[in-house]
Design a protein around this motif. Structure first.
Motif, PDB file in Angstrom:
ATOM      1  N   LYS A  73      12.379   2.522 -16.546  1.00 27.71           N
ATOM      2  CA  LYS A  73      11.848   3.717 -15.887  1.00 27.71           C
ATOM      3  C   LYS A  73      11.634   3.556 -14.390  1.00 27.71           C
ATOM      4  O   LYS A  73      11.521   4.547 -13.663  1.00 27.71           O
ATOM      5  CB  LYS A  73      10.519   4.120 -16.535  1.00 27.71           C
ATOM      6  CG  LYS A  73      10.599   4.421 -18.020  1.00 27.71           C
ATOM      7  CD  LYS A  73      11.476   5.616 -18.301  1.00 27.71           C
ATOM      8  CE  LYS A  73      11.439   5.987 -19.791  1.00 27.71           C
ATOM      9  NZ  LYS A  73      12.309   7.156 -20.091  1.00 27.71           N
ATOM     10  N   LEU A  74      11.592   2.327 -13.901  1.00 30.63           N
ATOM     11  CA  LEU A  74      11.267   2.092 -12.494  1.00 30.63           C
ATOM     12  C   LEU A  74      12.439   1.545 -11.685  1.00 30.63           C
ATOM     13  O   LEU A  74      12.353   1.450 -10.457  1.00 30.63           O
ATOM     14  CB  LEU A  74      10.082   1.122 -12.381  1.00 30.63           C
ATOM     15  CG  LEU A  74       8.797   1.521 -13.108  1.00 30.63           C
ATOM     16  CD1 LEU A  74       7.724   0.464 -12.893  1.00 30.63           C
ATOM     17  CD2 LEU A  74       8.307   2.883 -12.643  1.00 30.63           C
ATOM     18  N   GLU A  75      13.519   1.173 -12.366  1.00 25.88           N
ATOM     19  CA  GLU A  75      14.627   0.512 -11.682  1.00 25.88           C
ATOM     20  C   GLU A  75      15.236   1.378 -10.576  1.00 25.88           C
ATOM     21  O   GLU A  75      15.647   0.854  -9.533  1.00 25.88           O
ATOM     22  CB  GLU A  75      15.697   0.118 -12.699  1.00 25.88           C
ATOM     23  CG  GLU A  75      15.398  -1.160 -13.471  1.00 25.88           C
ATOM     24  CD  GLU A  75      14.322  -0.993 -14.530  1.00 25.88           C
ATOM     25  OE1 GLU A  75      13.951  -2.001 -15.166  1.00 25.88           O
ATOM     26  OE2 GLU A  75      13.829   0.143 -14.731  1.00 25.88           O
ATOM     27  N   GLU A  76      15.307   2.674 -10.782  1.00 29.09           N
ATOM     28  CA  GLU A  76      15.901   3.541  -9.767  1.00 29.09           C
ATOM     29  C   GLU A  76      15.069   3.579  -8.483  1.00 29.09           C
ATOM     30  O   GLU A  76      15.546   4.005  -7.436  1.00 29.09           O
ATOM     31  CB  GLU A  76      16.086   4.954 -10.303  1.00 29.09           C
ATOM     32  CG  GLU A  76      14.801   5.690 -10.646  1.00 29.09           C
ATOM     33  CD  GLU A  76      15.059   7.103 -11.119  1.00 29.09           C
ATOM     34  OE1 GLU A  76      15.553   7.908 -10.314  1.00 29.09           O
ATOM     35  OE2 GLU A  76      14.777   7.398 -12.317  1.00 29.09           O
ATOM     36  N   PHE A  77      13.837   3.110  -8.569  1.00 28.27           N
ATOM     37  CA  PHE A  77      12.968   3.055  -7.397  1.00 28.27           C
ATOM     38  C   PHE A  77      12.883   1.645  -6.816  1.00 28.27           C
ATOM     39  O   PHE A  77      12.033   1.350  -5.988  1.00 28.27           O
ATOM     40  CB  PHE A  77      11.567   3.556  -7.765  1.00 28.27           C
ATOM     41  CG  PHE A  77      11.563   4.947  -8.341  1.00 28.27           C
ATOM     42  CD1 PHE A  77      11.669   6.057  -7.517  1.00 28.27           C
ATOM     43  CD2 PHE A  77      11.492   5.146  -9.713  1.00 28.27           C
ATOM     44  CE1 PHE A  77      11.681   7.342  -8.049  1.00 28.27           C
ATOM     45  CE2 PHE A  77      11.498   6.420 -10.259  1.00 28.27           C
ATOM     46  CZ  PHE A  77      11.599   7.523  -9.419  1.00 28.27           C
ATOM     47  N   GLY A  78      13.771   0.764  -7.281  1.00 27.02           N
ATOM     48  CA  GLY A  78      13.808  -0.609  -6.780  1.00 27.02           C
ATOM     49  C   GLY A  78      12.725  -1.493  -7.351  1.00 27.02           C
ATOM     50  O   GLY A  78      12.324  -2.469  -6.719  1.00 27.02           O
ATOM     51  N   SER A  79      12.257  -1.180  -8.558  1.00 29.56           N
ATOM     52  CA  SER A  79      11.153  -1.924  -9.147  1.00 29.56           C
ATOM     53  C   SER A  79      11.388  -2.087 -10.649  1.00 29.56           C
ATOM     54  O   SER A  79      12.344  -1.561 -11.210  1.00 29.56           O
ATOM     55  CB  SER A  79       9.835  -1.190  -8.882  1.00 29.56           C
ATOM     56  OG  SER A  79       8.732  -1.970  -9.279  1.00 29.56           O
ATOM     57  N   PHE A  80      10.499  -2.852 -11.306  1.00 31.45           N
ATOM     58  CA  PHE A  80      10.553  -2.976 -12.762  1.00 31.45           C
ATOM     59  C   PHE A  80       9.209  -3.483 -13.265  1.00 31.45           C
ATOM     60  O   PHE A  80       8.405  -4.033 -12.506  1.00 31.45           O
ATOM     61  CB  PHE A  80      11.685  -3.907 -13.210  1.00 31.45           C
ATOM     62  CG  PHE A  80      11.689  -5.272 -12.567  1.00 31.45           C
ATOM     63  CD1 PHE A  80      10.885  -6.289 -13.046  1.00 31.45           C
ATOM     64  CD2 PHE A  80      12.515  -5.536 -11.483  1.00 31.45           C
ATOM     65  CE1 PHE A  80      10.899  -7.548 -12.462  1.00 31.45           C
ATOM     66  CE2 PHE A  80      12.541  -6.796 -10.885  1.00 31.45           C
ATOM     67  CZ  PHE A  80      11.726  -7.796 -11.381  1.00 31.45           C
ATOM     68  N   VAL A  81       8.953  -3.281 -14.577  1.00 35.87           N
ATOM     69  CA  VAL A  81       7.645  -3.659 -15.115  1.00 35.87           C
ATOM     70  C   VAL A  81       7.555  -5.141 -15.449  1.00 35.87           C
ATOM     71  O   VAL A  81       6.450  -5.703 -15.458  1.00 35.87           O
ATOM     72  CB  VAL A  81       7.289  -2.817 -16.363  1.00 35.87           C
ATOM     73  CG1 VAL A  81       7.060  -1.376 -15.984  1.00 35.87           C
ATOM     74  CG2 VAL A  81       8.363  -2.923 -17.430  1.00 35.87           C
ATOM     75  N   GLY A  82       8.676  -5.778 -15.753  1.00 38.57           N
ATOM     76  CA  GLY A  82       8.670  -7.226 -15.976  1.00 38.57           C
ATOM     77  C   GLY A  82       7.615  -7.671 -16.970  1.00 38.57           C
ATOM     78  O   GLY A  82       7.605  -7.269 -18.121  1.00 38.57           O
ATOM     79  N   SER A  83       6.673  -8.458 -16.499  1.00 33.25           N
ATOM     80  CA  SER A  83       5.642  -9.052 -17.354  1.00 33.25           C
ATOM     81  C   SER A  83       4.449  -8.129 -17.568  1.00 33.25           C
ATOM     82  O   SER A  83       3.484  -8.514 -18.223  1.00 33.25           O
ATOM     83  CB  SER A  83       5.143 -10.360 -16.731  1.00 33.25           C
ATOM     84  OG  SER A  83       4.572 -10.093 -15.454  1.00 33.25           O
ATOM     85  N   HIS A  84       4.479  -6.928 -17.009  1.00 33.72           N
ATOM     86  CA  HIS A  84       3.352  -5.990 -17.080  1.00 33.72           C
ATOM     87  C   HIS A  84       2.099  -6.565 -16.404  1.00 33.72           C
ATOM     88  O   HIS A  84       0.976  -6.235 -16.790  1.00 33.72           O
ATOM     89  CB  HIS A  84       3.047  -5.604 -18.525  1.00 33.72           C
ATOM     90  CG  HIS A  84       4.087  -4.724 -19.146  1.00 33.72           C
ATOM     91  ND1 HIS A  84       5.263  -5.232 -19.656  1.00 33.72           N
ATOM     92  CD2 HIS A  84       4.155  -3.388 -19.330  1.00 33.72           C
ATOM     93  CE1 HIS A  84       5.998  -4.236 -20.141  1.00 33.72           C
ATOM     94  NE2 HIS A  84       5.360  -3.106 -19.952  1.00 33.72           N
ATOM     95  N   ALA A  85       2.304  -7.416 -15.414  1.00 38.69           N
ATOM     96  CA  ALA A  85       1.190  -7.888 -14.581  1.00 38.69           C
ATOM     97  C   ALA A  85       1.066  -6.918 -13.408  1.00 38.69           C
ATOM     98  O   ALA A  85       1.871  -6.949 -12.478  1.00 38.69           O
ATOM     99  CB  ALA A  85       1.444  -9.308 -14.087  1.00 38.69           C
TER     100      ALA A  85
END
Length: 290
Positions: A190-202
């Motif tokens: 959901k965040l990749e298009e904004f240059g980000s990602f949730v990864g470890s949810h930290a």
């Protein structure tokens, strides 16, 4: 864990725990003795392996190297660990949180778990929330929750005197998003298009009292320190990036070229994602750079 091992025919289970958590190690050791006394683990040997605390050992092949008693550095792939993993054997690697839900899903059914999500998310997640919130800590919340909902419903709002400015949705590697992106689901894809990602949810919450240039520099220093040093793009790139970011004026073309090189040429995700905070700050917080 034992259910998962039984399902796939695993002969040996390794629990890898960073040594910064001695209280958790004591709990695990006590519970493992109880399990062995009940014969529940007859189908699989359980071994608790203590790690020295290297960030890079969050990468699965580096973790396997560490379990084998070697220096924790990522392997070149292929072969993947599912084919040639621990001690040359096919290896299934799972985050503890994944296995945590197996028993409850078996007892209550998949619909019970799936119905707990929000905004298209499925199930529950553990979010490690830190930064400028009133009540930081590990929060069990619905998958797909937004950061604003997380702050308001689970963290008691922002800390006194702080206004929400931005956030790291997925730890050091996940980039930095501004407050106006605070209504996006904290979910995979959901965040990749904004240059980000949730990864470890930290999730790290930043406020109007944080300078994003300083935040990005602090993160790059972290990557410089935690780089295993195996590949030149990461080992040298993070060091050079820190020096460029310590200058009074950033050399933006050189920083962007260096970040792109690290992203495309590093062996593992640490070097590939090290420049994400820099790119985020340049995109969303240019006023903090100039």
């Amino acid at each position: 864990m034992l259910v998962a091992a039984w399902a796939v025919g695993v002969e040996r289970i390794y629990i890898y725990l960073r040594d910064e958590y001695p209280h958790i190690r004591n709990i695990l050791q006590t519970e493992l003795i109880k399990i062995q006394s009940t014969n529940l683990s007859n189908h699989a040997e359980i071994i608790l392996r203590r790690g020295a605390g290297a960030y890079i050992c969050g990468e699965e092949s580096a973790m396997i190297e560490s379990i084998e008693g070697k220096r924790g550095i990522p392997r070149h792939r292929p072969p993947y660990v599912a084919q040639v993993g621990l001690f040359g054997r096919p290896t299934l690697v799972n985050n503890v949180e994944t296995l945590y839900w197996v028993r409850d899903i078996l007892e209550n059914g998949p619909a019970w778990f799936a119905d707990k999500g929000r905004n298209g998310g499925v199930g529950m997640r553990s979010f490690s929330v830190s930064g400028r919130v009133l009540n930081p800590g590990v929060k069990f919340a619905p998958a797909g929750i937004t950061v604003r909902e997380l702050i308001d419903e689970y963290c008691g709002g922002m800390a006194d005197g702080h206004a929400f400015k931005g956030y790291l949705p997925g730890g050091a590697s996940g980039g930095i998003l501004p407050a106006d992106k605070g209504d996006l689901p904290l979910e995979f894809g959901k965040l990749e298009e904004f240059g980000s990602f949730v990864g470890s949810h930290a999730v790290v919450i930043l406020s109007d009292q944080d300078n994003m240039r300083d935040v990005a520099l602090n993160l790059m220093r972290f990557f410089e320190d935690e780089s295993c040093g195996q590949c030149t793009p990461c080992r040298v790139g993070t060091e050079k990036a820190v020096k460029l970011m310590e200058a009074p004026v950033w050399d933006l073309p050189l920083l962007e070229e260096l970040g792109a090189t690290m992203a495309s040429a590093s062996i593992c995700g640490l070097g590939q994602a090290a420049a994400n905070p820099v790119f985020s700050v340049l995109k969303y917080f240019p006023e903090d750079v100039t």
